[in-house]
Design a protein around this motif. Structure first.
Motif, PDB file in Angstrom:
ATOM      1  N   ARG A  53       4.775  -6.887 -11.115  1.00  0.00           N
ATOM      2  CA  ARG A  53       5.876  -6.533  -9.927  1.00  0.00           C
ATOM      3  C   ARG A  53       5.735  -4.867 -10.370  1.00  0.00           C
ATOM      4  N   GLN A  54       6.013  -4.369 -11.665  1.00  0.00           N
ATOM      5  CA  GLN A  54       6.122  -3.109 -11.987  1.00  0.00           C
ATOM      6  C   GLN A  54       4.895  -2.157 -11.489  1.00  0.00           C
ATOM      7  N   GLN A  55       3.823  -2.867 -11.783  1.00  0.00           N
ATOM      8  CA  GLN A  55       2.445  -2.232 -11.116  1.00  0.00           C
ATOM      9  C   GLN A  55       2.505  -2.298  -9.775  1.00  0.00           C
ATOM     10  N   ASP A  56       2.859  -3.147  -9.051  1.00  0.00           N
ATOM     11  CA  ASP A  56       2.616  -3.193  -7.475  1.00  0.00           C
ATOM     12  C   ASP A  56       3.704  -2.387  -7.062  1.00  0.00           C
ATOM     13  N   ASP A  57       4.892  -2.336  -7.417  1.00  0.00           N
ATOM     14  CA  ASP A  57       5.778  -1.221  -7.011  1.00  0.00           C
ATOM     15  C   ASP A  57       5.454   0.328  -6.934  1.00  0.00           C
ATOM     16  N   GLN A  58       4.934   0.287  -8.152  1.00  0.00           N
ATOM     17  CA  GLN A  58       4.742   1.659  -8.501  1.00  0.00           C
ATOM     18  C   GLN A  58       3.263   2.232  -7.701  1.00  0.00           C
ATOM     19  N   VAL A  59       2.377   1.459  -7.681  1.00  0.00           N
ATOM     20  CA  VAL A  59       1.307   1.811  -6.929  1.00  0.00           C
ATOM     21  C   VAL A  59       1.393   1.512  -5.557  1.00  0.00           C
ATOM     22  N   ALA A  60       2.427   0.924  -4.911  1.00  0.00           N
ATOM     23  CA  ALA A  60       2.707   0.952  -3.697  1.00  0.00           C
ATOM     24  C   ALA A  60       3.360   2.228  -3.135  1.00  0.00           C
ATOM     25  N   ALA A  61       4.147   2.674  -3.964  1.00  0.00           N
ATOM     26  CA  ALA A  61       4.766   4.003  -3.671  1.00  0.00           C
ATOM     27  C   ALA A  61       3.920   5.235  -3.781  1.00  0.00           C
ATOM     28  N   LEU A  62       2.905   5.117  -4.556  1.00  0.00           N
ATOM     29  CA  LEU A  62       1.808   6.078  -4.611  1.00  0.00           C
ATOM     30  C   LEU A  62       1.031   6.144  -3.301  1.00  0.00           C
ATOM     31  N   VAL A  63       0.642   4.847  -2.768  1.00  0.00           N
ATOM     32  CA  VAL A  63      -0.117   4.542  -1.552  1.00  0.00           C
ATOM     33  C   VAL A  63       0.813   4.506  -0.183  1.00  0.00           C
ATOM     34  N   ASP A  64       2.060   4.964  -0.352  1.00  0.00           N
ATOM     35  CA  ASP A  64       3.232   4.699   0.524  1.00  0.00           C
ATOM     36  C   ASP A  64       3.128   3.579   1.444  1.00  0.00           C
ATOM     37  N   ASP A  65       2.972   2.616   0.805  1.00  0.00           N
ATOM     38  CA  ASP A  65       3.071   1.134   1.573  1.00  0.00           C
ATOM     39  C   ASP A  65       3.720   0.139   0.729  1.00  0.00           C
ATOM     40  N   GLU A  66       4.105  -1.044   1.519  1.00  0.00           N
ATOM     41  CA  GLU A  66       4.832  -2.036   1.137  1.00  0.00           C
ATOM     42  C   GLU A  66       4.290  -2.780  -0.222  1.00  0.00           C
ATOM     43  N   PRO A  67       4.906  -2.998  -1.124  1.00  0.00           N
ATOM     44  CA  PRO A  67       4.219  -3.691  -2.284  1.00  0.00           C
ATOM     45  C   PRO A  67       3.687  -5.195  -1.779  1.00  0.00           C
ATOM     46  N   VAL A  68       2.411  -5.580  -2.529  1.00  0.00           N
ATOM     47  CA  VAL A  68       1.744  -6.742  -2.130  1.00  0.00           C
ATOM     48  C   VAL A  68       2.829  -8.087  -2.299  1.00  0.00           C
ATOM     49  N   TRP A  69       3.727  -7.972  -3.308  1.00  0.00           N
ATOM     50  CA  TRP A  69       4.630  -8.739  -3.394  1.00  0.00           C
ATOM     51  C   TRP A  69       5.485  -9.567  -2.119  1.00  0.00           C
ATOM     52  N   GLN A  70       5.562  -8.332  -1.118  1.00  0.00           N
ATOM     53  CA  GLN A  70       5.995  -8.769   0.090  1.00  0.00           C
ATOM     54  C   GLN A  70       5.127  -8.837   1.297  1.00  0.00           C
ATOM     55  N   SER A  71       4.135  -7.832   1.253  1.00  0.00           N
ATOM     56  CA  SER A  71       3.100  -8.078   2.446  1.00  0.00           C
ATOM     57  C   SER A  71       2.223  -9.083   2.116  1.00  0.00           C
ATOM     58  N   GLY A  72       1.891  -9.401   0.797  1.00  0.00           N
ATOM     59  CA  GLY A  72       0.877 -10.635   0.581  1.00  0.00           C
ATOM     60  C   GLY A  72       1.492 -11.885   0.407  1.00  0.00           C
ATOM     61  N   GLY A  73       2.687 -12.208   0.674  1.00  0.00           N
ATOM     62  CA  GLY A  73       3.644 -13.326   0.548  1.00  0.00           C
ATOM     63  C   GLY A  73       3.896 -13.900  -0.666  1.00  0.00           C
ATOM     64  N   TRP A  74       3.386 -13.262  -1.679  1.00  0.00           N
ATOM     65  CA  TRP A  74       3.653 -13.479  -2.934  1.00  0.00           C
ATOM     66  C   TRP A  74       5.144 -13.744  -3.366  1.00  0.00           C
ATOM     67  N   SER A  75       6.153 -13.255  -2.854  1.00  0.00           N
ATOM     68  CA  SER A  75       7.627 -13.239  -3.122  1.00  0.00           C
ATOM     69  C   SER A  75       7.843 -14.845  -2.626  1.00  0.00           C
TER      70      SER A  75
END
Length: 173
Positions: A53-75
């Motif tokens: 999750r931390q990797q997802d959130d921080q890379v999502a911020a770098l690419v200015d996009d939603e984390p795959v946790w939400q966009s990929g349905g992982w949540s």
């Protein structure tokens, strides 16, 4: 250091995280994934979820996009008792205790999805991008390069913690 060498080294580091997650899960039951060495310790499942999750959130911020946790349905697939924005920072022992998982293969699948985005992001960086300031609240200000190292460092530490707890599981009497 060349941009290609930096990319190769960082990709190798993130490859090790991706490969390590399923290795930790391998051979553990759901009960073992949720075992805590004491009432306030983190269990393997939470550690693997949090590192991803931390990797997802921080890379999502770098690419200015939603984390795959939400966009990929992982949540939804994980179905955790936390808000979709939760990532583990600041969680209490009780919060960790509420974590549950029905399908251990979710950890490797989620890490793979996050890894793909991370490597895709790294592939697009040029030399100047590593020095771009992204957070001026720190002294010195945080650059893209520093953030990437921070993400990798945090993931490696939590993977090591998960490996350690797995070792403790095997030593229980």
């Amino acid at each position: 250091m060349t941009t290609d060498l930096a990319r190769e080294l960082l990709t190798d580091g993130f490859d090790r995280i991706r490969d390590g997650v399923p290795e930790v899960v391998d051979g553990l039951s759901v009960e073992e994934l949720l075992w805590r060495p004491d009432a306030d310790a983190n269990h393997v499942a939470w550690l693997l979820w949090h590192l991803t999750r931390q990797q997802d959130d921080q890379v999502a911020a770098l690419v200015d996009d939603e984390p795959v946790w939400q966009s990929g349905g992982w949540s939804e697939r994980f179905g955790l008792p936390y808000p979709p924005s939760a990532h583990g920072w600041g969680m209490s022992s009780a919060d960790v205790g509420r974590f549950s998982v029905a399908d251990p293969s979710l950890f490797a699948g989620y890490q793979e999805a996050v890894h793909e985005r991370t490597v895709r992001y790294l592939a697009g960086l040029d030399a100047a991008a590593y020095g771009r300031v992204i957070d001026e609240r720190w002294d010195p200000p945080v650059t893209v390069g520093v953030r990437i190292i921070s993400v990798l460092d945090d993931a490696a530490k939590h993977l090591g913690q998960a490996e350690y707890v797995k070792g403790l599981i095997g030593r229980r009497t």
